[in-house]
Design a protein around this motif. Structure first.
Motif, PDB file in Angstrom:
ATOM      1  N   THR A  16       1.837  -3.380   2.259  1.00 35.32           N
ATOM      2  CA  THR A  16       3.297  -3.324   2.359  1.00 35.32           C
ATOM      3  C   THR A  16       3.850  -2.130   1.568  1.00 35.32           C
ATOM      4  N   ASP A  39       4.150  -9.480   9.177  1.00 35.73           N
ATOM      5  CA  ASP A  39       3.554 -10.484   8.288  1.00 35.73           C
ATOM      6  C   ASP A  39       4.502 -11.672   8.101  1.00 35.73           C
ATOM      7  N   SER A  43       7.110  -9.881   3.124  1.00 35.48           N
ATOM      8  CA  SER A  43       7.380  -9.144   1.872  1.00 35.48           C
ATOM      9  C   SER A  43       8.200  -7.878   2.144  1.00 35.48           C
ATOM     10  N   ASP A 125       3.447  -2.997   9.593  1.00 36.79           N
ATOM     11  CA  ASP A 125       2.919  -3.629   8.373  1.00 36.79           C
ATOM     12  C   ASP A 125       2.268  -4.954   8.787  1.00 36.79           C
TER      13      ASP A 125
HETATM   14 MG   LIG Z   1       1.983  -7.195   2.695  1.00 37.15          MG
END
Ligand SMILES: [Mg+2]
Ligand SMILES: Nc1ncnc2c1ncn2[C@@H]1O[C@H](COP(=O)(O)OP(=O)(O)O)[C@@H](O)[C@H]1O
Length: 257
Positions: A16, A39, A43, A125
């Motif tokens: 990330t 994800d 995050s 990501d």
């Molecule tokens: Mg991550």
């Protein structure tokens, strides 16, 4: 449009942070950049200050069969030129549906194809699991960037990831050039130094011949996603890594076997 998947089957290796810093560098250089949070832990989405409740519109909508277009899901950020598609916790349920819905593995690639004139770079990501979301990212990507923590255990995770990428590459009939980015490097520890040496020796040509150092200023993801460009050794290393990655992108890729 160039699409890079930022992936590693291991968690906590800097995926990330890498996505954010590379995207930021690309936007700073005047590119139109789209970050996609794949994800379920979201995050990256949280780094941009987007709360999990109520769930934001985002990546999951691309898979839910509705009419949401990728362009309509991309939200502006505090960083000029950088847009984000947020992740929702519901992404975690997709893995089960993937097994029963044929074609779901290519949903992201199709959605990105439809907006290829709107962005210069798309960064994906990825979650730390080999499932439908990672497969979507690897199927859609032009390049794979694998952030790898410089410790002995992480080298095993790296080998797993590169094997997975090779498998996807065979099934998609298109090369997927792989680039390894050593991260979280602690030059004060013997194991850190040794692991980096090993990584560079094993993956010569594939690995960035340097490393992103441990830098506490990279720990503040909210600041990395904020309007003020971060400074320090870590942020500088990411800009150097980006230059190297762009040089690799300019090289002609080898022909598909
Ligand atoms: Mg991550
Ligand atoms: N170079 C670095 N120096 C210090 N902390 C880092 C660095 N890179 C990442 N971190 C921190 O390590 C943790 C894991 O990084 P993250 O990017 O979230 O990894 P992943 O996405 O692979 O799980 C986070 O708390 C992040 O802020």
């Amino acid at each position: 449009m160039q699409t890079w998947a930022i992936a590693n089957q291991k968690g906590g290796v800097g995926k990330t942070t890498t996505s954010l810093c590379l995207a930021r560098g690309l936007a700073l250089a005047g590119n139109r950049v789209l970050l996609v949070d794949l994800d379920p832990h979201a995050s990256l989405t949280r780094a941009f200050g987007i709360p999990a409740n109520p769930p934001p519109a985002g990546t999951h909508d691309l898979f839910s069969g509705g009419s949401a277009s990728l362009a309509s899901l991309a939200r502006t950020t505090d960083i000029t030129g950088l847009k984000l598609i947020a992740a929702q916790p519901a992404l975690a349920t997709l893995e089960r549906r993937g097994a029963t819905q044929p074609g779901l593995g290519l949903a992201l690639g199709r959605a990105l194809h439809a907006v290829h004139t709107l962005y210069d770079h798309v960064l994906l990501d990825c979650p730390p699991t080999l499932g439908l979301l990672m497969v979507n990212a690897l199927a859609a990507a032009d390049r794979l960037v694998v952030p790898t923590q410089t410790d002995p255990l992480a080298l095993h995770g790296l080998a797993d990831m590169l094997r997975t990428a090779a498998m996807v590459e065979r099934s998609r009939h298109r090369t997927l050039p792989q680039h390894v980015l050593p991260t979280l490097y602690d030059r004060r520890t013997r194991s850190g130094v040794h692991s980096l040496e090993q990584l560079h020796a094993l993956y010569e040509g594939k690995a960035w011949p340097s490393a992103v150092p441990m830098d506490t200023r990279l720990r503040d993801a909210r600041a990395l996603a904020g309007p003020v460009a971060p400074s320090g050794r870590g942020a500088d290393a990411y800009l150097r890594a980006l230059r190297w990655l762009l040089q690799q992108t300019d090289k002609p890729s080898r022909k598909a076997a």
